[in-house]
Design an enzyme around this catalytic site. Structure first.
Site, PDB file in Angstrom:
ATOM      1  N   ASP A  84      30.332 -37.827 -66.141  1.00 18.78           N
ATOM      2  CA  ASP A  84      29.976 -36.505 -65.901  1.00 18.78           C
ATOM      3  C   ASP A  84      29.239 -35.961 -64.514  1.00 18.78           C
ATOM      4  O   ASP A  84      29.660 -34.904 -64.134  1.00 18.78           O
ATOM      5  CB  ASP A  84      29.048 -35.917 -67.161  1.00 18.78           C
ATOM      6  CG  ASP A  84      27.907 -36.885 -67.469  1.00 18.78           C
ATOM      7  OD1 ASP A  84      27.523 -37.569 -66.760  1.00 18.78           O
ATOM      8  OD2 ASP A  84      27.182 -36.339 -68.398  1.00 18.78           O
TER       9      ASP A  84
ATOM     10  N   ASN B  47      27.225 -38.725 -70.407  1.00 25.94           N
ATOM     11  CA  ASN B  47      25.930 -39.268 -70.844  1.00 25.94           C
ATOM     12  C   ASN B  47      24.933 -38.441 -70.231  1.00 25.94           C
ATOM     13  O   ASN B  47      23.759 -38.979 -70.021  1.00 25.94           O
ATOM     14  CB  ASN B  47      25.824 -40.709 -70.602  1.00 25.94           C
ATOM     15  CG  ASN B  47      26.531 -41.023 -69.071  1.00 25.94           C
ATOM     16  OD1 ASN B  47      26.503 -40.056 -68.318  1.00 25.94           O
ATOM     17  ND2 ASN B  47      26.779 -42.207 -68.898  1.00 25.94           N
TER      18      ASN B  47
ATOM     19  N   GLU C 117      37.713 -29.065 -48.414  1.00 19.75           N
ATOM     20  CA  GLU C 117      38.093 -30.118 -47.180  1.00 19.75           C
ATOM     21  C   GLU C 117      37.548 -31.592 -47.777  1.00 19.75           C
ATOM     22  O   GLU C 117      38.301 -32.682 -47.415  1.00 19.75           O
ATOM     23  CB  GLU C 117      37.607 -29.845 -46.099  1.00 19.75           C
ATOM     24  CG  GLU C 117      38.404 -28.636 -45.309  1.00 19.75           C
ATOM     25  CD  GLU C 117      37.660 -27.367 -45.496  1.00 19.75           C
ATOM     26  OE1 GLU C 117      38.173 -26.389 -45.080  1.00 19.75           O
ATOM     27  OE2 GLU C 117      36.639 -27.482 -46.464  1.00 19.75           O
TER      28      GLU C 117
ATOM     29  N   GLY D 273      31.166 -45.902 -51.951  1.00 22.89           N
ATOM     30  CA  GLY D 273      30.401 -45.441 -53.068  1.00 22.89           C
ATOM     31  C   GLY D 273      30.122 -44.080 -53.350  1.00 22.89           C
ATOM     32  O   GLY D 273      29.107 -43.867 -53.889  1.00 22.89           O
TER      33      GLY D 273
ATOM     34  N   HIS E 149      34.280 -18.634 -33.256  1.00 19.06           N
ATOM     35  CA  HIS E 149      33.723 -18.921 -34.514  1.00 19.06           C
ATOM     36  C   HIS E 149      34.029 -20.350 -34.751  1.00 19.06           C
ATOM     37  O   HIS E 149      34.842 -20.982 -34.193  1.00 19.06           O
ATOM     38  CB  HIS E 149      34.667 -17.954 -35.529  1.00 19.06           C
ATOM     39  CG  HIS E 149      35.911 -18.216 -35.555  1.00 19.06           C
ATOM     40  ND1 HIS E 149      36.768 -17.874 -34.658  1.00 19.06           N
ATOM     41  CD2 HIS E 149      36.646 -18.849 -36.649  1.00 19.06           C
ATOM     42  CE1 HIS E 149      38.136 -18.168 -35.002  1.00 19.06           C
ATOM     43  NE2 HIS E 149      38.043 -18.623 -36.173  1.00 19.06           N
ATOM     44  N   HIS E 150      33.364 -20.943 -35.684  1.00 18.72           N
ATOM     45  CA  HIS E 150      33.617 -22.471 -36.358  1.00 18.72           C
ATOM     46  C   HIS E 150      33.125 -23.213 -35.087  1.00 18.72           C
ATOM     47  O   HIS E 150      33.192 -24.552 -35.058  1.00 18.72           O
ATOM     48  CB  HIS E 150      35.213 -22.713 -36.548  1.00 18.72           C
ATOM     49  CG  HIS E 150      35.491 -22.111 -37.764  1.00 18.72           C
ATOM     50  ND1 HIS E 150      34.753 -21.370 -38.422  1.00 18.72           N
ATOM     51  CD2 HIS E 150      37.008 -21.862 -38.247  1.00 18.72           C
ATOM     52  CE1 HIS E 150      35.590 -20.933 -39.621  1.00 18.72           C
ATOM     53  NE2 HIS E 150      36.665 -21.201 -39.124  1.00 18.72           N
TER      54      HIS E 150
ATOM     55  N   GLY F 257      24.144 -37.038 -67.430  1.00 21.73           N
ATOM     56  CA  GLY F 257      23.466 -37.119 -66.093  1.00 21.73           C
ATOM     57  C   GLY F 257      23.842 -38.469 -65.403  1.00 21.73           C
ATOM     58  O   GLY F 257      24.729 -38.844 -65.675  1.00 21.73           O
TER      59      GLY F 257
ATOM     60  N   GLU G  53      21.528 -43.915 -61.656  1.00 23.37           N
ATOM     61  CA  GLU G  53      20.347 -43.614 -61.406  1.00 23.37           C
ATOM     62  C   GLU G  53      19.050 -43.956 -62.163  1.00 23.37           C
ATOM     63  O   GLU G  53      17.903 -44.335 -61.819  1.00 23.37           O
ATOM     64  CB  GLU G  53      20.073 -42.219 -60.807  1.00 23.37           C
ATOM     65  CG  GLU G  53      21.375 -41.856 -59.894  1.00 23.37           C
ATOM     66  CD  GLU G  53      21.365 -42.340 -58.655  1.00 23.37           C
ATOM     67  OE1 GLU G  53      20.467 -43.173 -58.467  1.00 23.37           O
ATOM     68  OE2 GLU G  53      22.300 -42.386 -57.911  1.00 23.37           O
TER      69      GLU G  53
ATOM     70  N   ASP H  71      42.612 -20.878 -39.861  1.00 23.43           N
ATOM     71  CA  ASP H  71      43.361 -19.885 -38.916  1.00 23.43           C
ATOM     72  C   ASP H  71      43.943 -20.830 -37.815  1.00 23.43           C
ATOM     73  O   ASP H  71      45.020 -20.623 -37.267  1.00 23.43           O
ATOM     74  CB  ASP H  71      42.524 -18.724 -38.347  1.00 23.43           C
ATOM     75  CG  ASP H  71      41.102 -19.225 -37.610  1.00 23.43           C
ATOM     76  OD1 ASP H  71      40.957 -20.213 -38.013  1.00 23.43           O
ATOM     77  OD2 ASP H  71      40.720 -18.536 -36.432  1.00 23.43           O
TER      78      ASP H  71
END
Length: 558
Positions: A434, A461, A50, A407, A113-114, A463, A467, A27
């Site tokens: 993925d 793969n 955003e 990253g 608001h916001h 996942g 990690e 708005d």
């Protein structure tokens, strides 16, 4: 001339090269969007959120040179902040605009608001100001001066800037200059320029083993054409950090490879660390591009900054480095370096397809590298994609987009949207995992809505492979829900011409790539890989990261 604040801002954006403003309506910015709609030569591109808009603006700026992002106050600004911070870390010039509450409400500290409903309208500027070169709220009294100051800062410093545009001032008229925005950088101090050039040429002439080490700032500040020409005229070999991949021509015989401290190839490590005159472009060493901080640059190192030159402890300021590079290129004598460069990299060696073999990371990346063409825009997601593609030379003229410093995973899908908006005539190829794709998957719908036609190569793969290699190979926290990824183009856009493919074997991959080569409709290629398989570089990076993160008493060494 008399002009509305919104029209003046739009005119300045057009003059610096922006033809698309990327963002989300709210708005407090709708009145400005009405002015964008009425303007010629510029348009608004709406994204799904955003954060994605900020990523897309980052990609746009890397290909166009600068970008504009539009959000709304508070919720929009903070949602975009991760992407703005990434642009700051990666030295990307981005103009962030936010529609703000009416100026009278701000000055009278309304609860709105916001906001936090406490009358505080500084907190957003203070938050975003930590990650931008300037953050300011526009008023009728400061708008003309602050808009021009912010744009000059953005383009000079190669950093994001942030402008809040109160919703009740966009249509107010102000006095503004009727001249175009001046894009030229200030000239150098003549004596400092001449002294720097003389000193550089003196040291270079005495050097027996000069080498160039490029990082991403060479691209951001426009040094690349002069550096490439300098290397070729003098026969000086060059290398890059992985955060500067693709900056200089990787198919040239002078290209040495990637410098990564102790993780470098022996010849590259020796060339950099034993150089008697090393030319750099303000490299920033983090654990991922320094071999775990094992880098060791020689004492005689010249660094080209954006507005200065440093040679050891000698500093020359007041210099526009582009002027210095032109002067050096003009004066340096032609010659041949005594440093042995690597043989010109090649990906054209014969490739024998093992049609029934399942896809593996070891054989996948050499094949995908052969698929690339000169002048492609290649976008590689942080993790498996960037590490897998890293050792393979990019074709001449390739633009390479990667978030090597910040990253943030998920960056590359919206960045592909932004880059292709900026350069629609170039073929764009995205490599993404993925897990990263699921972070920002909505923006595939915007890509299709804008009728863009990238080639999206998704590594399925199951996942977070990067990690898994750090910790938790079989842990559930590294798993993700498996989607029917290749069906998504038609789910998001039932009438899309984008072709979808899946491949589990090398034979299926060859068929898919052949079809993609023949088509100009864009493609979504889903590749199925073993969750525990990884590129060789990632198998080294994972344990190194675990040791750095968790220490000797960590879970890998209980």
């Amino acid at each position: 001339m008399r002009i509305t604040i919104g029209e003046f801002l739009i005119s300045r954006l057009k003059q610096i090269g922006v033809t698309e403003i990327i963002g989300v309506p709210g708005d407090f910015n709708l009145n400005f969007l009405e002015q964008v709609n009425e303007a010629e030569g510029i348009r608004f591109i709406g994204t799904c959120n955003e954060l994605n808009a900020a990523y897309a603006a980052d990609g746009y700026a890397r290909s166009r040179g600068v970008a504009a992002l539009l959000t709304t106050y508070g919720v929009g600004e903070l949602s975009a902040l991760n992407g703005i911070a990434g642009a700051a870390a990666e030295h990307v010039p981005l103009v962030s605009l936010a529609g703000a509450p009416p100026l009278y409400a701000t000055e009278d500290r309304y609860d709105l608001h916001h906001t936090m409903a406490d009358g505080n309208f500084r907190n957003m500027l203070d938050s975003i100001g930590q990650f931008t070169a300037t953050a300011v709220r526009l008023t009728p009294m400061n708008a003309v001066v602050e808009i021009d100051r912010a744009l000059h800062t953005c383009l000079r410093e190669k950093r994001p800037v942030h402008l809040q545009l109160p919703s009740d001032i966009s249509h107010l008229c102000v006095e503004a200059p009727d001249t175009d925005f001046d894009l030229t950088l200030p000239g150098s101090d003549p004596e400092r320029l001449e002294s720097a050039a003389s000193r550089v040429l003196e040291l270079f002439d005495a050097a027996q083993r000069p080498v160039i080490l490029a990082d991403l700032d060479a691209d951001r500040h426009g040094f690349v054409p002069a550096l490439q020409a300098f290397a070729e005229k003098t026969g000086t070999p060059y290398a890059h950090l992985n955060s500067g991949k693709g900056v200089l021509d990787e198919h040239h015989p002078l290209f040495l490879g990637t410098y990564n401290g102790a993780g470098s190839a022996p010849a590259v490590k020796a060339a950099i660390e034993q150089a008697d005159f090393l030319i750099t472009t303000t490299p920033r060493f983090i654990e991922a591009n320094s071999g775990g901080f094992t880098h060791a640059l020689p004492e005689t190192t010249l660094d080209f900054g954006d507005q200065h030159v440093s040679i050891g402890k000698e500093h020359f300021i007041g210099i526009t480095v582009l002027e210095l590079l032109d002067l050096l290129l003009e004066r340096v004598p032609a010659g041949n370096s005594q440093v042995a460069a690597a043989p010109a990299a090649s990906i054209s060696e014969p490739w024998e397809v093992q049609a029934g073999a399942e896809l593996t990371q070891e054989r996948l990346w050499p094949r995908l590298a052969r698929f690339l063409r000169e002048d492609d825009v290649v976008i590689a997601e942080a993790g498996t994609s960037s590490i897998g593609l890293g050792p393979h030379p990019l074709p001449t003229g390739t633009r390479y987009i990667n978030s090597g410093i910040w990253g943030s995973i998920g960056f590359t899908l919206p960045a592909t949207l932004g880059s292709q908006l900026a350069e629609p005539g170039r073929r764009h190829i995205l490599f993404i995992g993925d897990g990263s794709f699921q972070m920002t998957a909505q923006e595939l719908s915007t890509i299709l809505r804008q009728n863009l036609k990238p080639i999206i190569v998704l590594l399925n793969n199951r996942g977070y492979t990067i990690e898994r290699l750090i910790l938790g190979m079989d842990a559930e926290y590294n798993d993700i829900q498996n989607w029917s990824f290749s069906q998504l183009p038609r789910i998001f856009h039932p009438d899309t011409s984008m072709r979808s493919h899946q491949a589990r074997t090398e034979g299926e991959l060859e068929e898919a790539l052949a079809d993609i080569e023949e088509s100009e409709d864009g493609a979504f290629l889903e590749l199925h890989l073993d969750p525990k398989d990884a590129p060789a570089g990632l198998k080294t990076f994972g344990p190194m990261t675990a040791d750095f993160d968790f220490g000797p008493r960590g879970p890998r060494n209980p």
